[in-house]
Design a protein around this motif. Structure first.
Motif, mmCIF file in Angstrom:
data_model
loop_
_atom_site.group_PDB
_atom_site.id
_atom_site.type_symbol
_atom_site.label_atom_id
_atom_site.label_comp_id
_atom_site.label_asym_id
_atom_site.label_seq_id
_atom_site.Cartn_x
_atom_site.Cartn_y
_atom_site.Cartn_z
ATOM 1 N N GLU A 110 1.481 -11.977 32.725
ATOM 2 C CA GLU A 110 2.436 -12.539 33.681
ATOM 3 C C GLU A 110 3.134 -13.787 33.151
ATOM 4 O O GLU A 110 4.195 -14.147 33.617
ATOM 5 C CB GLU A 110 1.730 -12.865 34.984
ATOM 6 N N HIS A 111 2.544 -14.453 32.155
ATOM 7 C CA HIS A 111 3.146 -15.664 31.614
ATOM 8 C C HIS A 111 4.037 -15.388 30.413
ATOM 9 O O HIS A 111 4.815 -16.244 30.019
ATOM 10 C CB HIS A 111 2.054 -16.658 31.214
ATOM 11 N N ARG A 112 3.889 -14.229 29.820
ATOM 12 C CA ARG A 112 4.723 -13.924 28.657
ATOM 13 C C ARG A 112 6.134 -13.583 29.093
ATOM 14 O O ARG A 112 6.361 -13.092 30.188
ATOM 15 C CB ARG A 112 4.146 -12.726 27.890
ATOM 16 N N GLY A 113 7.090 -13.844 28.210
ATOM 17 C CA GLY A 113 8.469 -13.483 28.496
ATOM 18 C C GLY A 113 8.616 -11.973 28.520
ATOM 19 O O GLY A 113 7.979 -11.250 27.765
ATOM 20 N N ARG A 114 9.448 -11.496 29.373
ATOM 21 C CA ARG A 114 9.635 -10.044 29.478
ATOM 22 C C ARG A 114 10.741 -9.614 28.528
ATOM 23 O O ARG A 114 11.821 -10.167 28.519
ATOM 24 C CB ARG A 114 9.987 -9.678 30.906
ATOM 25 N N ARG A 115 10.435 -8.605 27.723
ATOM 26 C CA ARG A 115 11.429 -8.049 26.808
ATOM 27 C C ARG A 115 11.862 -6.699 27.348
ATOM 28 O O ARG A 115 11.089 -5.976 27.942
ATOM 29 C CB ARG A 115 10.831 -7.842 25.411
ATOM 30 N N VAL A 125 -8.633 -22.197 27.828
ATOM 31 C CA VAL A 125 -7.305 -21.645 27.569
ATOM 32 C C VAL A 125 -7.493 -20.348 26.792
ATOM 33 O O VAL A 125 -8.175 -20.344 25.762
ATOM 34 C CB VAL A 125 -6.447 -22.633 26.749
ATOM 35 N N PRO A 126 -6.914 -19.244 27.252
ATOM 36 C CA PRO A 126 -7.080 -17.985 26.525
ATOM 37 C C PRO A 126 -6.342 -18.034 25.188
ATOM 38 O O PRO A 126 -5.388 -18.792 25.004
ATOM 39 C CB PRO A 126 -6.468 -16.946 27.457
ATOM 40 N N PHE A 127 -6.810 -17.187 24.268
ATOM 41 C CA PHE A 127 -6.176 -17.137 22.948
ATOM 42 C C PHE A 127 -4.730 -16.678 23.063
ATOM 43 O O PHE A 127 -3.845 -17.222 22.449
ATOM 44 C CB PHE A 127 -6.967 -16.197 22.029
#
Length: 87
Positions: A50-55, A43-45
């Motif tokens: 692509e998985h982060r929410g877009r602001r 699991v990456p730190f």
């Protein structure tokens, strides 16, 4: 039991910390049993982009700040006109 017996049985942290064997928690035992047959993948730190929410461009935080300050100012003005208070 008398108070002397209670004093003798007082919990001693140094004695506990000096124990040779410490039992793992129930969660640690459960995960060890689960991972024995099916180990988890790496699991990456930080999450991938692509998985982060877009602001949005940061403009939404300023808009919400202005709306909140505007509401506070409106309430202050309304309270001033309504003469609510000790006057």
């Amino acid at each position: 039991m008398s108070e002397q017996d209670d004093d003798k049985r007082e919990f001693d942290l140094r004695w506990v910390d000096g124990a040779e064997h410490k039992e793992p928690s129930a969660r640690a035992r459960m995960l060890a049993a689960r991972w024995k047959d099916n180990p988890p993948g790496p699991v990456p730190f930080r999450a991938d982009a692509e998985h982060r929410g877009r602001r949005s461009s940061g403009r939404s935080s300023w808009v919400s700040t202005v709306v909140i300050l505007g509401c506070v100012a409106a309430v202050i003005v309304l309270l001033g006109y309504a003469h609510i208070g000790p006057y």
